[in-house]
Write an enzyme that holds these catalytic residues in place. Sequence first.
Site, PDB file in Angstrom:
ATOM      1  N   LYS A   1       1.057  -1.351  -0.020  1.00 33.89           N
ATOM      2  CA  LYS A   1      -0.042  -0.019   0.144  1.00 33.89           C
ATOM      3  C   LYS A   1       0.967   1.332   0.052  1.00 33.89           C
ATOM      4  O   LYS A   1       1.837   1.254   0.682  1.00 33.89           O
ATOM      5  CB  LYS A   1      -0.807   0.021   1.205  1.00 33.89           C
ATOM      6  CG  LYS A   1      -1.847   1.201   1.256  1.00 33.89           C
ATOM      7  CD  LYS A   1      -2.739   1.204   2.522  1.00 33.89           C
ATOM      8  CE  LYS A   1      -3.768   2.264   2.598  1.00 33.89           C
ATOM      9  NZ  LYS A   1      -3.056   3.692   2.920  1.00 33.89           N
TER      10      LYS A   1
ATOM     11  N   HIS B   1      -2.008   7.926   1.146  1.00 34.87           N
ATOM     12  CA  HIS B   1      -2.209   8.219   2.481  1.00 34.87           C
ATOM     13  C   HIS B   1      -3.439   9.099   2.738  1.00 34.87           C
ATOM     14  O   HIS B   1      -3.185  10.095   3.649  1.00 34.87           O
ATOM     15  CB  HIS B   1      -1.180   8.042   3.262  1.00 34.87           C
ATOM     16  CG  HIS B   1      -1.098   7.394   4.440  1.00 34.87           C
ATOM     17  ND1 HIS B   1      -0.632   6.284   4.554  1.00 34.87           N
ATOM     18  CD2 HIS B   1      -1.609   7.437   5.657  1.00 34.87           C
ATOM     19  CE1 HIS B   1      -0.771   5.752   5.812  1.00 34.87           C
ATOM     20  NE2 HIS B   1      -1.630   6.493   6.585  1.00 34.87           N
TER      21      HIS B   1
ATOM     22  N   ASP C   1      -7.299   4.001  -3.127  1.00 37.52           N
ATOM     23  CA  ASP C   1      -7.860   4.836  -2.039  1.00 37.52           C
ATOM     24  C   ASP C   1      -7.263   6.211  -2.239  1.00 37.52           C
ATOM     25  O   ASP C   1      -6.662   6.857  -3.211  1.00 37.52           O
ATOM     26  CB  ASP C   1      -7.501   4.334  -0.726  1.00 37.52           C
ATOM     27  CG  ASP C   1      -6.205   4.357  -0.156  1.00 37.52           C
ATOM     28  OD1 ASP C   1      -5.340   5.358  -0.741  1.00 37.52           O
ATOM     29  OD2 ASP C   1      -5.735   3.807   0.563  1.00 37.52           O
TER      30      ASP C   1
ATOM     31  N   ARG D   1     -15.203  10.015  -2.295  1.00 37.42           N
ATOM     32  CA  ARG D   1     -16.505  10.498  -1.614  1.00 37.42           C
ATOM     33  C   ARG D   1     -17.746   9.883  -2.423  1.00 37.42           C
ATOM     34  O   ARG D   1     -18.711   9.953  -1.463  1.00 37.42           O
ATOM     35  CB  ARG D   1     -16.508  11.592  -1.376  1.00 37.42           C
ATOM     36  CG  ARG D   1     -15.202  12.392  -0.962  1.00 37.42           C
ATOM     37  CD  ARG D   1     -15.018  12.249   0.454  1.00 37.42           C
ATOM     38  NE  ARG D   1     -14.047  13.035   1.293  1.00 37.42           N
ATOM     39  CZ  ARG D   1     -12.823  12.577   1.292  1.00 37.42           C
ATOM     40  NH1 ARG D   1     -12.386  11.032   0.918  1.00 37.42           N
ATOM     41  NH2 ARG D   1     -11.786  13.339   1.850  1.00 37.42           N
TER      42      ARG D   1
ATOM     43  N   GLY E   1     -11.812   5.908   3.048  1.00 45.36           N
ATOM     44  CA  GLY E   1     -11.273   6.230   4.378  1.00 45.36           C
ATOM     45  C   GLY E   1     -11.789   7.358   5.106  1.00 45.36           C
ATOM     46  O   GLY E   1     -12.476   7.016   6.052  1.00 45.36           O
TER      47      GLY E   1
END
Length: 397
Positions: A268, A292, A323, A327, A346
């Site tokens: 990741k 991140h 990721d 939204r 997330g």
Amino acid sequence: MSKAEQQWRGDISRRQALAGLGTFLAASPLLHAQRDPWPLGSHRRFMSFDEIRDVFDFEPLFRANVPLAIYDYTAHGTESEFTLYRNRDAFDWVQLIGGGGVDPNTVDTSTELFGHPMPSPIMLAPTSRQRDLHPDGELAMHRAATTTSTTMIVSNASSFPFTRIAEAAEGPLWYQLYARSDIEANRQPLAEGQEVGAQTIVVTIDQQASYYERTLHVRHTGGSVRRVTRRTPNNPPNPYRVGAGRLWYEWDLFDKLRPMIEVPMLAKGILTGEGAKMCLDHGVEGIVVSNHGGRAIDYGPSTLEVLEEVVTAVDGRVPVLIDSGFRRGADVLKALALGANAVCLGRASRWGLGAFGEPGAQKVIEMVNAELKQAMASVGVSSLAEIDRSIVKTNFP
């Protein structure tokens, strides 16, 4: 009226003086008191649960429910936050192209990853310290994921042990690892995660040098500053206030972890095709394109704009997940059209949990899934197999 009396009438009262003194003391950085930087405006009513219409509606409620330092921990990006905002800007650079609509009720979003069937390509990204958002933290998030048949990736920086999270519900779990430089120190958490059913191990290799200017500039997050800059023998001082625990990663990390891992291992934090190829060379079985959530490196690319480069480099040999910034269901569809096999939420899921607890997290997942089906129907595809590059037009800078 005498001059003395006029002066007396214009002076502040004792109560006003005490209130002013209290305000002055509360604002002192030595006390770390919380000041509200978002005073109520003309609109003084928050939306009820039933009034929520999209994921963005959860954020104001989340912000109102948690201490300001906790909100900032979720909201902030690294340094200038350029990458944080670029993650969202990137969706404006990808247009969906309709090819004739289909009935949303006929849309099938089912898929499969590593031999495990999934009703949707939408997953929950690993995010830490969820108990700060709600007393049930990851336990509630796992229950919400199970109710919606969603795979949850659990952070190894969770508020609860992985074993307890696994016991909270029966849904599928993946385990995310921040590897330690002492390789043997990784053996126990990896063994525990796999023993209670982790379907994969996701090894995070970004977060090399996070430096949160928002945290350093705003007085009320002074506690967070001390956590970042705390000096220990294993965390010597450096000019960037960055913990040394993230500055040692090398590609052979995967070679060293492989004997400890019996399930698929993913990397990741990949943002280049070259990095993806290096992962494959070291036995990685899945890629997560991630910055991140804008917290890893400033002035980096959005994940959406580098997705195709990674997909091309991988050439179908392993699944590619993504990721950072997602939204809406239409956001998910754009990533799928550019080659992603799955998309992880997330901050969106954290907003739901902090706003309404388990029901809020569940509603976030349900809403994004419903939006994905609607978006697929609008462009004329009824299954994930029908999604390809032809349904999008990109205009990346």
